[in-house]
Design a protein around this motif. Structure first.
Motif, PDB file in Angstrom:
ATOM      1  N   GLU A 111      11.664  -2.218  -6.526  1.00 15.44           N
ATOM      2  CA  GLU A 111      12.357  -1.035  -6.015  1.00 15.44           C
ATOM      3  C   GLU A 111      11.442  -0.225  -5.102  1.00 15.44           C
ATOM      4  OE1 GLU A 111      14.214   3.122  -7.749  1.00 15.44           O
ATOM      5  OE2 GLU A 111      14.184   1.358  -9.058  1.00 15.44           O
ATOM      6  N   TRP A 112      10.184  -0.055  -5.518  1.00 13.39           N
ATOM      7  CA  TRP A 112       9.227   0.691  -4.703  1.00 13.39           C
ATOM      8  C   TRP A 112       8.890  -0.072  -3.421  1.00 13.39           C
ATOM      9  CZ3 TRP A 112       8.702   5.601  -5.264  1.00 13.39           C
ATOM     10  CH2 TRP A 112       8.924   6.177  -6.519  1.00 13.39           C
ATOM     11  N   LEU A 113       8.794  -1.388  -3.509  1.00 12.17           N
ATOM     12  CA  LEU A 113       8.518  -2.193  -2.324  1.00 12.17           C
ATOM     13  C   LEU A 113       9.661  -2.088  -1.317  1.00 12.17           C
ATOM     14  CD1 LEU A 113       6.981  -5.321  -4.068  1.00 12.17           C
ATOM     15  CD2 LEU A 113       5.758  -3.715  -2.576  1.00 12.17           C
ATOM     16  N   ASP A 114      10.899  -2.092  -1.800  1.00 14.26           N
ATOM     17  CA  ASP A 114      12.062  -1.935  -0.916  1.00 14.26           C
ATOM     18  C   ASP A 114      12.041  -0.577  -0.215  1.00 14.26           C
ATOM     19  OD1 ASP A 114      12.978  -4.454  -1.583  1.00 14.26           O
ATOM     20  OD2 ASP A 114      14.450  -3.721  -3.052  1.00 14.26           O
ATOM     21  N   ALA A 143       9.420   1.317   0.379  1.00 14.06           N
ATOM     22  CA  ALA A 143       8.297   1.353   1.318  1.00 14.06           C
ATOM     23  C   ALA A 143       8.633   0.568   2.582  1.00 14.06           C
ATOM     24  CB  ALA A 143       7.046   0.789   0.655  1.00 14.06           C
ATOM     25  N   ARG A 144       9.208  -0.630   2.424  1.00 12.02           N
ATOM     26  CA  ARG A 144       9.571  -1.445   3.593  1.00 12.02           C
ATOM     27  C   ARG A 144      10.571  -0.695   4.472  1.00 12.02           C
ATOM     28  NH1 ARG A 144       8.270  -6.325   4.289  1.00 12.02           N
ATOM     29  NH2 ARG A 144       8.068  -6.805   2.096  1.00 12.02           N
ATOM     30  N   ASP A 145      11.546  -0.038   3.850  1.00 11.38           N
ATOM     31  CA  ASP A 145      12.540   0.729   4.596  1.00 11.38           C
ATOM     32  C   ASP A 145      11.876   1.864   5.377  1.00 11.38           C
ATOM     33  OD1 ASP A 145      15.280   1.445   5.315  1.00 11.38           O
ATOM     34  OD2 ASP A 145      14.972   3.188   4.008  1.00 11.38           O
ATOM     35  N   LEU A 146      10.968   2.586   4.746  1.00 16.03           N
ATOM     36  CA  LEU A 146      10.281   3.686   5.433  1.00 16.03           C
ATOM     37  C   LEU A 146       9.436   3.181   6.598  1.00 16.03           C
ATOM     38  CD1 LEU A 146       9.180   5.904   2.417  1.00 16.03           C
ATOM     39  CD2 LEU A 146      10.856   6.473   4.179  1.00 16.03           C
ATOM     40  N   LEU A 147       8.702   2.099   6.380  1.00 12.67           N
ATOM     41  CA  LEU A 147       7.872   1.560   7.450  1.00 12.67           C
ATOM     42  C   LEU A 147       8.718   1.020   8.605  1.00 12.67           C
ATOM     43  CD1 LEU A 147       5.120  -0.164   5.309  1.00 12.67           C
ATOM     44  CD2 LEU A 147       4.784   1.709   6.926  1.00 12.67           C
ATOM     45  N   GLU A 148       9.826   0.370   8.289  1.00  9.56           N
ATOM     46  CA  GLU A 148      10.704  -0.136   9.343  1.00  9.56           C
ATOM     47  C   GLU A 148      11.344   1.014  10.118  1.00  9.56           C
ATOM     48  OE1 GLU A 148      13.310  -2.855   7.323  1.00  9.56           O
ATOM     49  OE2 GLU A 148      11.786  -4.441   7.294  1.00  9.56           O
ATOM     50  N   ASN A 154      -3.451   1.701 -11.985  1.00  7.63           N
ATOM     51  CA  ASN A 154      -2.883   1.509 -13.322  1.00  7.63           C
ATOM     52  C   ASN A 154      -1.375   1.754 -13.343  1.00  7.63           C
ATOM     53  OD1 ASN A 154      -5.361   0.837 -14.402  1.00  7.63           O
ATOM     54  ND2 ASN A 154      -5.842   2.938 -14.979  1.00  7.63           N
ATOM     55  N   LEU A 155      -0.940   2.784 -12.632  1.00 11.40           N
ATOM     56  CA  LEU A 155       0.492   3.063 -12.569  1.00 11.40           C
ATOM     57  C   LEU A 155       1.230   1.893 -11.929  1.00 11.40           C
ATOM     58  CD1 LEU A 155       2.886   4.988 -12.980  1.00 11.40           C
ATOM     59  CD2 LEU A 155       2.334   5.994 -10.761  1.00 11.40           C
ATOM     60  N   TRP A 156       0.675   1.346 -10.846  1.00 14.20           N
ATOM     61  CA  TRP A 156       1.308   0.211 -10.163  1.00 14.20           C
ATOM     62  C   TRP A 156       1.378  -1.004 -11.083  1.00 14.20           C
ATOM     63  CZ3 TRP A 156       4.555  -0.256  -6.503  1.00 14.20           C
ATOM     64  CH2 TRP A 156       4.781  -1.489  -5.891  1.00 14.20           C
ATOM     65  N   ARG A 157       0.314  -1.249 -11.819  1.00 12.79           N
ATOM     66  CA  ARG A 157       0.307  -2.363 -12.771  1.00 12.79           C
ATOM     67  C   ARG A 157       1.405  -2.158 -13.820  1.00 12.79           C
ATOM     68  NH1 ARG A 157      -4.273  -1.567 -15.330  1.00 12.79           N
ATOM     69  NH2 ARG A 157      -3.186  -0.724 -17.126  1.00 12.79           N
ATOM     70  N   ALA A 170       0.834  -1.212   0.000  1.00  7.91           N
ATOM     71  CA  ALA A 170       0.000   0.000   0.000  1.00  7.91           C
ATOM     72  C   ALA A 170       0.866   1.259   0.000  1.00  7.91           C
ATOM     73  CB  ALA A 170      -0.933  -0.007   1.201  1.00  7.91           C
ATOM     74  N   VAL A 171       1.921   1.266   0.801  1.00  7.03           N
ATOM     75  CA  VAL A 171       2.826   2.418   0.848  1.00  7.03           C
ATOM     76  C   VAL A 171       3.602   2.538  -0.453  1.00  7.03           C
ATOM     77  CG1 VAL A 171       4.855   3.387   2.006  1.00  7.03           C
ATOM     78  CG2 VAL A 171       2.964   2.458   3.354  1.00  7.03           C
ATOM     79  N   ALA A 172       4.045   1.416  -0.995  1.00  7.46           N
ATOM     80  CA  ALA A 172       4.799   1.441  -2.257  1.00  7.46           C
ATOM     81  C   ALA A 172       3.959   2.025  -3.386  1.00  7.46           C
ATOM     82  CB  ALA A 172       5.273   0.036  -2.618  1.00  7.46           C
ATOM     83  N   LYS A 173       2.708   1.593  -3.469  1.00  9.81           N
ATOM     84  CA  LYS A 173       1.808   2.121  -4.509  1.00  9.81           C
ATOM     85  C   LYS A 173       1.649   3.624  -4.375  1.00  9.81           C
ATOM     86  CE  LYS A 173      -1.106  -1.946  -5.165  1.00  9.81           C
ATOM     87  NZ  LYS A 173      -2.445  -2.505  -4.957  1.00  9.81           N
ATOM     88  N   ARG A 174       1.464   4.076  -3.147  1.00 12.76           N
ATOM     89  CA  ARG A 174       1.245   5.515  -2.923  1.00 12.76           C
ATOM     90  C   ARG A 174       2.510   6.311  -3.221  1.00 12.76           C
ATOM     91  NH1 ARG A 174      -2.816   8.657  -3.630  1.00 12.76           N
ATOM     92  NH2 ARG A 174      -2.748  10.440  -2.291  1.00 12.76           N
ATOM     93  N   LEU A 175       3.665   5.827  -2.780  1.00 10.15           N
ATOM     94  CA  LEU A 175       4.932   6.511  -3.063  1.00 10.15           C
ATOM     95  C   LEU A 175       5.173   6.613  -4.565  1.00 10.15           C
ATOM     96  CD1 LEU A 175       7.378   4.940  -0.463  1.00 10.15           C
ATOM     97  CD2 LEU A 175       6.631   7.321  -0.546  1.00 10.15           C
TER      98      LEU A 175
END
Length: 110
Positions: free
Chosen positions: A92-95, A97-102, A79-82, A53-58
Motif C-alpha cells: 500500500e505504501w509502495l503504491d 509512493a509510486r503515485d506521488l513520484l509519477e 524498523n517500522l518498514w520491516r 525510499a519514498v514509501a519508507k519515509r511516508l
C-alpha cells in the motif's frame, strides 16, 4: 558508487582504446545531445529504489511515535518498514509512493 552511477555504467559501460594505454574513449556531444539526455533523465519513470525510499519515509512520517525514543530516526524508520512487511502493508505504501513520484514526473513534462 551511487545507484544512478552504477545503472549508468551498466547501460553505457566505460570504453577504453585497445592500444594498451588505458585511455578512455571519448565522443563528441553537442548541446542538443546533452539537453536530450537531461530531459530523458528527468522524465524517466521512478526506479524501484526511489519508490521504496519514498514509501519508507511516508510510512514513517504518518505514524505516531510509538517506538523507543532513544532509537535514532533512521533506525526507527527501518524498523517500522520491516514491521509493515510483516503485516503486508508495504504494498500500500509502495503504491502511494509510486503515485506521488509519477505525479511529480508528469508535472515536469507539462
Amino acid at each position: 558508487m551511487s545507484i544512478s552511477e552504477d545503472e549508468a555504467e551498466k547501460v553505457y559501460p566505460t570504453e577504453y582504446w585497445n592500444d594498451g594505454s588505458g585511455c578512455k574513449k571519448v565522443f563528441a556531444a553537442n548541446t542538443d545531445d546533452l539537453q536530450e539526455a537531461y530531459i530523458r533523465g528527468r522524465e524517466a519513470p521512478p526506479s524501484d529504489v526511489e519508490v521504496e525510499a519514498v514509501a519508507k519515509r511516508l510510512c514513517y512520517l504518518s505514524q505516531p511515535p510509538l517506538w523507543f525514543p532513544t532509537e535514532p530516526p533512521a533506525e526507527q524508520e527501518k524498523n517500522l518498514w520491516r514491521n509493515m512487511g510483516m503485516c503486508d502493508a508495504q504494498d500500500e505504501w509502495l503504491d502511494k509512493a509510486r503515485d506521488l513520484l509519477e505525479t511529480a514526473r508528469k508535472a515536469v513534462n507539462e
